[in-house]
Design a protein around this motif. Structure first.
Motif, short mmCIF file in Angstrom:
data_model
loop_
_atom_site.label_atom_id
_atom_site.label_comp_id
_atom_site.label_asym_id
_atom_site.label_seq_id
_atom_site.Cartn_x
_atom_site.Cartn_y
_atom_site.Cartn_z
N UNK A 173 -0.77 -12.20 -7.00
CA UNK A 173 -1.69 -11.86 -8.08
C UNK A 173 -1.89 -10.37 -8.28
N UNK A 174 -0.85 -9.59 -8.03
CA UNK A 174 -0.92 -8.15 -8.23
C UNK A 174 -1.22 -7.35 -6.96
N UNK A 175 -1.52 -8.04 -5.84
CA UNK A 175 -1.85 -7.31 -4.61
C UNK A 175 -0.64 -6.57 -4.04
N UNK A 176 0.51 -7.20 -4.11
CA UNK A 176 1.73 -6.52 -3.65
C UNK A 176 2.01 -5.31 -4.53
N UNK A 233 8.80 -4.86 -6.49
CA UNK A 233 7.65 -5.75 -6.47
C UNK A 233 7.55 -6.46 -7.81
N UNK A 234 6.43 -7.14 -8.05
CA UNK A 234 6.21 -7.84 -9.32
C UNK A 234 4.73 -8.12 -9.47
N UNK A 235 4.30 -8.26 -10.72
CA UNK A 235 2.88 -8.49 -10.96
C UNK A 235 2.40 -9.83 -10.44
N UNK A 236 3.31 -10.79 -10.25
CA UNK A 236 2.89 -12.12 -9.78
C UNK A 236 2.89 -12.25 -8.26
N UNK A 237 3.37 -11.26 -7.54
CA UNK A 237 3.34 -11.35 -6.09
C UNK A 237 1.91 -11.19 -5.61
#
Length: 328
Positions: free
Chosen positions: A59-62, A53-57
């Motif tokens: 806005x952090x929801x992923x 995952x990533x923090x920008x997916x």
């Protein structure tokens, strides 16, 4: 589901993982938490143990959804996240060590974890790979127990080769598929020498290698396959692996004609990547549970024959390499 070692981390991971860019949405838009949970649990049921995952997916929801999964299953799964794309504009000048440290703190908060299994710099500008202070900061975070392992997600082979010069780097996430073959040459050899875990992303070339995209296919305006073909929003190599759409469609049609296997195109595309021992895990995305089931079947597909591998190589050299090989 078969497993492989994630390089020098010593962690065993499923050879088919899950990329969560579009989990709970369409290519990262319109996040739906119940849908995301359904997809993530489907992955667990199919034996997937590696989640990226990533923090920008969204806005952090992923990141939060995968973090909840990690809290539920603990050491049975490995969670990888990424940081650095929040620097805007995404240039060397906007990057800072303090910013990276803060992003990792944010990821710990998003996930609800005390330690991140694997943190990866998220496709930073090339110059960052030549700045040791970033890797020194990540090493300090590892020593402090906030991250278990450190990796990078790269756009270019040059960046991958530079990154693995740093002892702290254990993994490299890179685009590898039938239409992006350059990493399988020098980089794969060097990575194996240093026991680097390779995470193969964009394995189906944004859907091109599924064989379902035609010249009549339309994409929503918020789909990167519509707005990023020329790199308007981020590196164009992330969209269709940088291959012009019409050229890619033509090449896939030729592959389908020449590969006379009983398996469908996406399974062959995933199995092609798994033919390389240097690869630790392949991370196709999924926006529906049934895509998870289909992708995981690749782990049971027999090895491609020498003839099939040669066909892929020939089609790549003739139809694809002139457009991408020296670009990334």
């Amino acid at each position: 589901m078969k497993s492989r070692q994630l390089g020098k981390t010593g962690i065993s991971v499923s050879e088919i993982g899950l990329g969560t860019w579009q989990v709970g949405g369409r290519w990262g838009t319109g996040f739906n938490e119940p849908k995301a949970q359904e997809i993530l649990e489907a992955a667990i049921e199919q034996g997937i143990t590696f989640f990226d995952t990533a923090d920008v997916y969204e806005g952090g929801k992923s990141e939060s959804a995968v973090g909840a999964l990690k809290r539920k299953y603990g050491s049975n799964i490995t969670m990888a996240t990424k940081c650095g794309r929040r620097f805007q504009p995404h240039t060397t000048e906007t990057f800072s060590v303090n910013g990276i440290v803060q992003f990792i703190e944010d990821s710990l908060r998003n996930t609800g974890l005390e330690q991140l299994d694997l943190i990866q710099l998220h496709c930073p500008p090339t110059d960052i790979y030549y700045m040791p202070e970033y890797f020194a900061a990540l090493e300090k975070l590892q020593e402090a127990g906030k991250v278990g392992h450190v990796g990078v997600s790269v756009e270019k082979v040059e960046e991958a080769l530079k990154a693995i010069e740093y002892p702290i780097v254990s993994t490299v996430q890179i685009i590898v598929n039938m239409f992006r073959q350059r990493p399988t040459e020098l980089f794969f050899r060097e990575a194996q020498k240093k026991n680097i875990g390779i995470i193969a992303r964009v394995p189906l070339a944004s859907g091109l290698l599924t064989g379902t995209i035609t010249k009549n296919t339309t994409f929503a305006k918020d789909d990167h396959r519509f707005f990023n073909r020329s790199g308007a929003a981020f590196d164009r190599g992330e969209t269709f692996s940088g291959v012009p759409l019409e050229q890619g469609i033509a090449a896939v049609e030729i592959l389908q004609q020449r590969l006379t296997s009983n398996y469908n195109m996406p399974l062959l595309a995933l199995r092609w990547i798994l033919m390389f021992d240097a690869v630790s895990t392949v991370i196709p995305g999924a926006s529906r549970p049934e895509q998870i089931t289909s992708n995981c079947e690749a782990s049971d597909v027999p090895p491609l024959s020498d003839t099939e591998m040669n066909v892929v190589q020939e089609v790549y050299k003739e139809y694809i390499a002139p457009y991408v090989h020296q670009q990334w």
